[in-house]
Design an enzyme around this catalytic site. Sequence first.
Site, mmCIF file in Angstrom:
data_model
loop_
_atom_site.group_PDB
_atom_site.id
_atom_site.type_symbol
_atom_site.label_atom_id
_atom_site.label_comp_id
_atom_site.label_asym_id
_atom_site.label_seq_id
_atom_site.Cartn_x
_atom_site.Cartn_y
_atom_site.Cartn_z
ATOM 1 N N CYS A 1 3.679 -4.807 -4.121
ATOM 2 C CA CYS A 1 2.785 -5.302 -3.071
ATOM 3 C C CYS A 1 2.917 -4.459 -1.805
ATOM 4 C CB CYS A 1 3.079 -6.766 -2.774
ATOM 5 S SG CYS A 1 4.768 -7.087 -2.214
ATOM 6 N N ASP A 2 3.355 -3.224 -1.954
ATOM 7 C CA ASP A 2 3.527 -2.310 -0.838
ATOM 8 C C ASP A 2 2.354 -1.338 -0.799
ATOM 9 O OD1 ASP A 2 4.483 -0.035 0.802
ATOM 10 O OD2 ASP A 2 6.383 -1.118 0.777
#
Length: 664
Positions: A520-521
């Site tokens: 989720c970066d």
Amino acid sequence: MSHDQQDVQASDSSADWQADDAAELYRLESWSDGFFVVDDSGQVAVQPLDDSDLRFMIMDVVDEAIKQGMTLPILLRFQDVLRARVQRINHAFRDAIEENEYQGSYRGVYPIKVNQLQEVVDEVFDAGQPFNLGLECGSKSELIAALPYLKDDNTLLICNGVKDRTMLSLILSAQRLGKNVIPVMEKFAEFEELMELAEAADTATQFGVRIRLRTSGSGKWADSGGYRSKFGISLPELIEIVEQLKKLGRSDAFVLLHFHLGSQITNVQILKQAAKEISQIYAELVNRGLPVRYLDVGGGLGVDYSVDNEEGAIHYSLQEYANAIVTSVAEVCDQRDVPHPILVSESGRAITAHHSVLVVETLGAYTKDRIADNFSPANDADDTVKRLAALHEELRNAKPGEWLASELLEAYHTIDATHRDAATMFRLGFLALEQDALVERLYWSICSLLLQHLRYAAPDPRPPEFIELEEKLVDQYLCDFSVFQSVLDHWAIGQAFPIMPLQRLAEKPTRRALLVDLTCDSDGKVSEYVSSNEDKSFLELHSLKPGEPYYLGFFLMGAYQDIMGDAHNLFGRVGEVHVYADQEEEGNFWIEKTIPGIKIQDMLAQVQYFPNDLQRRMNELIKAKIEAGEIRPKRGMQILEQYLACFQQETYYDTRRTNEVTKS
């Protein structure tokens, strides 16, 4: 015309596309070193043996691994490639020594920091036995791992890095066992401590010295050499070491000179300069009566990742590298009338990089929403929708070259302004949600058509609008891996790795893709690619077919990436498959070993979450809901069982099945 077809470069004919075109697109020949080829069937094949044209398909290995219970992503280790790389390096130095009538010998050492995994070290060390290959370590942990490999007392173990008293004492003990262990002094204080420990133990010792040369390296790691180097003894300190040894009567302890220009040396001429500089120091020491017999040129033998920037490009061959060292040292030694030393190099990346391929599955593609080809706006549609629909129809029916470049650019400016105006109208409440969605789809459809026509009409150099359109229309392909775990050097230092499809290569790719990972970066993406395209910000791939897996291979994964992986989002080590070539086996290969990826339970334990505690806490949570009457006891136990079953799953996306929620 389908949406996929809209992105085909109209000037190219898919019918003329061949497997060789794919090899050129992904620059296979420049980085594969002959180990990987595109087969006529459109698949990537492995050719791991230097003395044979035997080949096998990577997809056959993947299919066999899946049959044996493995899940993707998978790291494939082609063990024969490791052996071939060891042999090639040693043969290059053998040939250079013979051609130049060099009187010394060559002793390579493998720096295990590049890939400390036991199966890799075992394979490299075994392949190197005919060549007296040694090892290099740079920490206490690596020293402890390396010492048991020294069954032969002649095997060389170079010890670099910072060494505390515990490490130095263990090195002295290994020397007392008769092992050829040479600690390299990185700081003057380290030399003093070694001599103090040796005197206290009343034992002889041997050591080397890393010299801080005037010559600096080249490329990304240039600061590893020269005056800005992190390690190394200065010339004044070297003279002081020599004087102290003479006072102690221990000059015989000084047996090795060492320098290191840094990883990925890009210019062989700089290597020649460094070799000549260290050779002059060697000659001075020999003439002063010190029995230095090894000259260690460190690491830095470049691996061609086929990057175009000057900082990362490798401008020499393996044979040129060996010739540069041998000729430079011989020239100085002959001028100074001193013996030719035993040459040592610490090639790690050059040995291990090619042998590993990360195979990932593409989970889906995010493409810009577009309108159907036969779209016709309703009578009550907003005027903005009607104007865009009319332009879309006109462009769709236009023949290639019918519109001038100036007309196409003007149309792009117009729709760009219309797109922004529609957003303002929607925010102010003057445009309905459904109408705004139609504007969005029409905008991207028109952009795609404009780009297609501009490929015919736009002059060279391409106008900025052309580049802008290409960037806007790049798709995002979601892939089952973590950049931070498996391709950390790409995130950390911008290293570009070769990536290409493993199948469908006889079919022309029609999509421009940006690869994104599971994390989720926002940095969890591959932002630079190896390809023949001038623009390296995207990778040309095929459109995804429903129900058909699409696999990508990440190549040159064998150096550093296995060890340096980060546990972002608790994605852990991927599964491994160890493969050997064998023409007697079906498919010309056999799988020696499979190692499943790390389980969620084990990954959680690394950050101090343990199953018993988690189970207790989850049980309390569910019990509270049961007592409150919010769920039935049976349903609560089903949820607990479902939760606990996940502990044994691997950390990556599982494409084999969908976990369905049990109905109450």
